[in-house]
Design an enzyme around this catalytic site. Sequence first.
Site, PDB file in Angstrom:
ATOM      1  N   HIS A 306     -16.614  34.804 -31.082  1.00  0.00           N
ATOM      2  CA  HIS A 306     -16.026  35.716 -32.069  1.00  0.00           C
ATOM      3  C   HIS A 306     -14.647  36.149 -31.579  1.00  0.00           C
ATOM      4  O   HIS A 306     -14.428  36.314 -30.384  1.00  0.00           O
ATOM      5  CB  HIS A 306     -16.912  36.965 -32.238  1.00  0.00           C
ATOM      6  CG  HIS A 306     -16.646  37.709 -33.504  1.00  0.00           C
ATOM      7  ND1 HIS A 306     -15.624  38.612 -33.628  1.00  0.00           N
ATOM      8  CD2 HIS A 306     -17.246  37.648 -34.707  1.00  0.00           C
ATOM      9  CE1 HIS A 306     -15.623  39.107 -34.856  1.00  0.00           C
ATOM     10  NE2 HIS A 306     -16.596  38.535 -35.536  1.00  0.00           N
ATOM     11  N   ASP A 364     -23.902  34.971 -37.570  1.00  0.00           N
ATOM     12  CA  ASP A 364     -24.299  33.754 -38.290  1.00  0.00           C
ATOM     13  C   ASP A 364     -25.341  32.940 -37.551  1.00  0.00           C
ATOM     14  O   ASP A 364     -25.836  31.948 -38.080  1.00  0.00           O
ATOM     15  CB  ASP A 364     -23.046  32.894 -38.538  1.00  0.00           C
ATOM     16  CG  ASP A 364     -22.082  33.601 -39.472  1.00  0.00           C
ATOM     17  OD1 ASP A 364     -20.917  33.794 -39.093  1.00  0.00           O
ATOM     18  OD2 ASP A 364     -22.530  34.012 -40.564  1.00  0.00           O
TER      19      ASP A 364
HETATM   20  C1  SDX Z   1     -17.580  35.351 -38.771  1.00  0.00           C
HETATM   21  O1  SDX Z   1     -13.442  37.964 -37.926  1.00  0.00           O
HETATM   22  C2  SDX Z   1     -14.631  38.357 -38.216  1.00  0.00           C
HETATM   23  O2  SDX Z   1     -14.950  39.516 -38.063  1.00  0.00           O
HETATM   24  C3  SDX Z   1     -15.553  37.312 -38.807  1.00  0.00           C
HETATM   25  C4  SDX Z   1     -16.979  37.759 -39.096  1.00  0.00           C
HETATM   26  C5  SDX Z   1     -17.020  38.768 -40.220  1.00  0.00           C
HETATM   27  O3  SDX Z   1     -18.022  39.500 -40.308  1.00  0.00           O
HETATM   28  O4  SDX Z   1     -16.099  38.750 -41.084  1.00  0.00           O
HETATM   29  O5  SDX Z   1     -17.554  38.333 -37.941  1.00  0.00           O
HETATM   30  C6  SDX Z   1     -17.852  36.584 -39.542  1.00  0.00           C
HETATM   31  O6  SDX Z   1     -16.774  34.574 -39.176  1.00  0.00           O
HETATM   32  C7  SDX Z   1     -18.260  35.150 -37.435  1.00  0.00           C
HETATM   33  C8  SDX Z   1     -17.765  33.866 -36.688  1.00  0.00           C
HETATM   34  C9  SDX Z   1     -18.468  32.657 -37.295  1.00  0.00           C
HETATM   35  N1  SDX Z   1     -17.906  31.410 -36.795  1.00  0.00           N
HETATM   36  C10 SDX Z   1     -18.595  30.610 -35.962  1.00  0.00           C
HETATM   37  O7  SDX Z   1     -19.683  30.891 -35.476  1.00  0.00           O
HETATM   38  C11 SDX Z   1     -17.914  29.281 -35.682  1.00  0.00           C
HETATM   39  C12 SDX Z   1     -17.958  28.977 -34.183  1.00  0.00           C
HETATM   40  N2  SDX Z   1     -17.118  29.956 -33.499  1.00  0.00           N
HETATM   41  C13 SDX Z   1     -15.755  29.541 -33.215  1.00  0.00           C
HETATM   42  O8  SDX Z   1     -15.162  28.673 -34.122  1.00  0.00           O
HETATM   43  C14 SDX Z   1     -14.898  30.693 -32.699  1.00  0.00           C
HETATM   44  O9  SDX Z   1     -15.634  31.369 -31.771  1.00  0.00           O
HETATM   45  C15 SDX Z   1     -14.343  31.702 -33.698  1.00  0.00           C
HETATM   46  C16 SDX Z   1     -13.594  31.034 -34.794  1.00  0.00           C
HETATM   47  C17 SDX Z   1     -15.433  32.537 -34.269  1.00  0.00           C
HETATM   48  C18 SDX Z   1     -13.378  32.596 -32.929  1.00  0.00           C
HETATM   49  O10 SDX Z   1     -12.342  31.793 -32.529  1.00  0.00           O
HETATM   50  P1  SDX Z   1     -11.078  32.407 -31.692  1.00  0.00           P
HETATM   51  O11 SDX Z   1     -11.194  33.870 -31.523  1.00  0.00           O
HETATM   52  O12 SDX Z   1      -9.826  31.891 -32.296  1.00  0.00           O
HETATM   53  O13 SDX Z   1     -11.326  31.844 -30.279  1.00  0.00           O
HETATM   54  P2  SDX Z   1     -10.782  30.462 -29.801  1.00  0.00           P
HETATM   55  O14 SDX Z   1     -11.031  29.432 -30.846  1.00  0.00           O
HETATM   56  O15 SDX Z   1      -9.410  30.658 -29.303  1.00  0.00           O
HETATM   57  O16 SDX Z   1     -11.775  30.149 -28.589  1.00  0.00           O
HETATM   58  C19 SDX Z   1     -11.550  30.723 -27.319  1.00  0.00           C
HETATM   59  C20 SDX Z   1     -12.129  29.709 -26.363  1.00  0.00           C
HETATM   60  C21 SDX Z   1     -11.634  28.287 -26.643  1.00  0.00           C
HETATM   61  O17 SDX Z   1     -11.620  27.586 -25.415  1.00  0.00           O
HETATM   62  P3  SDX Z   1     -10.160  27.433 -24.654  1.00  0.00           P
HETATM   63  O18 SDX Z   1      -9.202  26.775 -25.633  1.00  0.00           O
HETATM   64  O19 SDX Z   1      -9.753  28.847 -24.268  1.00  0.00           O
HETATM   65  O20 SDX Z   1     -10.467  26.548 -23.460  1.00  0.00           O
HETATM   66  O21 SDX Z   1     -13.561  29.646 -26.518  1.00  0.00           O
HETATM   67  C22 SDX Z   1     -13.948  28.361 -26.977  1.00  0.00           C
HETATM   68  C23 SDX Z   1     -12.712  27.688 -27.527  1.00  0.00           C
HETATM   69  O22 SDX Z   1     -12.796  26.275 -27.365  1.00  0.00           O
HETATM   70  N3  SDX Z   1     -14.940  28.587 -28.047  1.00  0.00           N
HETATM   71  C24 SDX Z   1     -16.055  27.892 -28.196  1.00  0.00           C
HETATM   72  C25 SDX Z   1     -16.705  28.470 -29.304  1.00  0.00           C
HETATM   73  N4  SDX Z   1     -15.968  29.467 -29.794  1.00  0.00           N
HETATM   74  C26 SDX Z   1     -14.869  29.535 -29.014  1.00  0.00           C
HETATM   75  N5  SDX Z   1     -16.580  26.848 -27.504  1.00  0.00           N
HETATM   76  C27 SDX Z   1     -17.772  26.389 -27.944  1.00  0.00           C
HETATM   77  N6  SDX Z   1     -18.468  26.883 -29.005  1.00  0.00           N
HETATM   78  C28 SDX Z   1     -17.953  27.928 -29.704  1.00  0.00           C
HETATM   79  N7  SDX Z   1     -18.633  28.424 -30.750  1.00  0.00           N
END
Ligand code: SDX
Length: 430
Positions: A306, A364
């Site tokens: 998140h 989720d």
């Molecule tokens: C919702 O914003 C909100 O409040 C949203 C929400 C709401 O109520 O409105 O809470 C609802 O959307 C919840 C999130 C649902 N999405 C997912 O579950 C999809 C999987 N999660 C990711 O795509 C990700 O965690 C996000 C999109 C939720 C957050 O992404 P960020 O904050 O942009 O973080 P990032 O992509 O920069 O990741 C940081 C690091 C990265 O590694 P590095 O590049 O630093 O090496 O963490 C890794 C990412 O690769 N990472 C993950 C991961 N999520 C982040 N690695 C593996 N699996 C994951 N799920």
Amino acid sequence: MSAGTGTFSIDGKTIDLAVREGTIGPSVVDIAPLYKNAGMFTYDPGFTSTASCESKITYIDGDEGVLLYRGYPIEQLAEHGDFLETCYLLLYGELPTASQKADFDYRVTRHTMVHEQMTRFFQGFRRDAHPMAILVASVGALSAFYHDSTDISDPQQRMIASMRMIAKVPTLAAMAYKYSIGQPFMYPKNNLDYTSNFLHMCFGVPCEEYVPNPVLARAMDRIFILHADHEQNASTSTVRLAGSSGANPFACIAAGVACLWGPAHGGANEAALKMLEEIGTPDRIPEFIARAKDKNDPFRLMGFGHRVYKNYDPRAKIMQRTTHEVLNELGIKDDPLLDVAMELERIALHDEYFIEKKLYPNIDFYSGITLKAMGFPTSMFTVLFALARTVGWIAQWKEMIEDPSQKIGRPRQLYTGAPQRDYTPIAQRS
Ligand code: SDX
């Protein structure tokens, strides 16, 4: 509230920037004068360090795993209240008295029918249309039917439009579901509470009386509370940006529905369940954990991570308890998807990669298991998220419209394209 001044120095110039503090949470540096005084923009793609607005609605502490709606902890609202009470709180800022609640419930209940011509609107879709495609279209289409509540400068019209969307989106969501399974639409029933009525419109049929299961209705209502609002997330920011141009409220909420559909946002509940089904059995979890950690693999654990929560999403904890409640009520003793989910969570929370990156289950992760057990197809999961988030989008839209400092949102950019150059006639191009 002012909290003093910060200074920004560059190229020998020093600029004073006001610092403002909120009630709780991080203060902000007001960078509005930066371009005028330094000829520079700030740069923050994804808005990881940018506050887009001032708001009194929802507060999140991502490090502590805290979520407050108008100051009230989500755990208490989910435990003691119902979804329409949360709607009232988000819209008006205070918990309703008994008479205010009764009046609000009455007003919502009597706006649940949609214009009868909306039923013909659905006929244009293929039966296998994704329900989110239908919801995006039908919410936007409401602006074609309710011209008496699209003048955003009129507070009364703003409130009527708000009530109509809170009341009618469940009806449109149920119609999208019924259309996808080839069953007749079910009209709302005013003698049922908001969530029982929604379940009736989804699972009732004209041939027999549908009696909502009170345990499932309570669980669904609690799921709506958990999803109602969440500060300036992507879809809420979309609604605010659309609203800043003066677009009508129905069009703005349709924009929010469209943004929520993405798998990185509200589409994650559908993606998370598909991921659990693909994993299938606990012995395949290590393979997917390895893929999630592999920089060359675009796969991510859906339902994990998140932007704000760097601790357990407080909603996920309540969601997990609700999952067990629903499975017990339905007599589902051994759900293989739940087994995979719980083992995946256990492994991930002990894995260095997830610990270091502070990746925890989000709302989720468990919602899909619950919704599937209740009888919803995965294609309806994000529709249910949108149904609940409609009140949050509306509350944030109203706050933005009523903010005296509000102006059209128009970000700038760092331009790295071609410098100015002259046109070359086609005969001279190689
Ligand atoms: C919702 O914003 C909100 O409040 C949203 C929400 C709401 O109520 O409105 O809470 C609802 O959307 C919840 C999130 C649902 N999405 C997912 O579950 C999809 C999987 N999660 C990711 O795509 C990700 O965690 C996000 C999109 C939720 C957050 O992404 P960020 O904050 O942009 O973080 P990032 O992509 O920069 O990741 C940081 C690091 C990265 O590694 P590095 O590049 O630093 O090496 O963490 C890794 C990412 O690769 N990472 C993950 C991961 N999520 C982040 N690695 C593996 N699996 C994951 N799920």
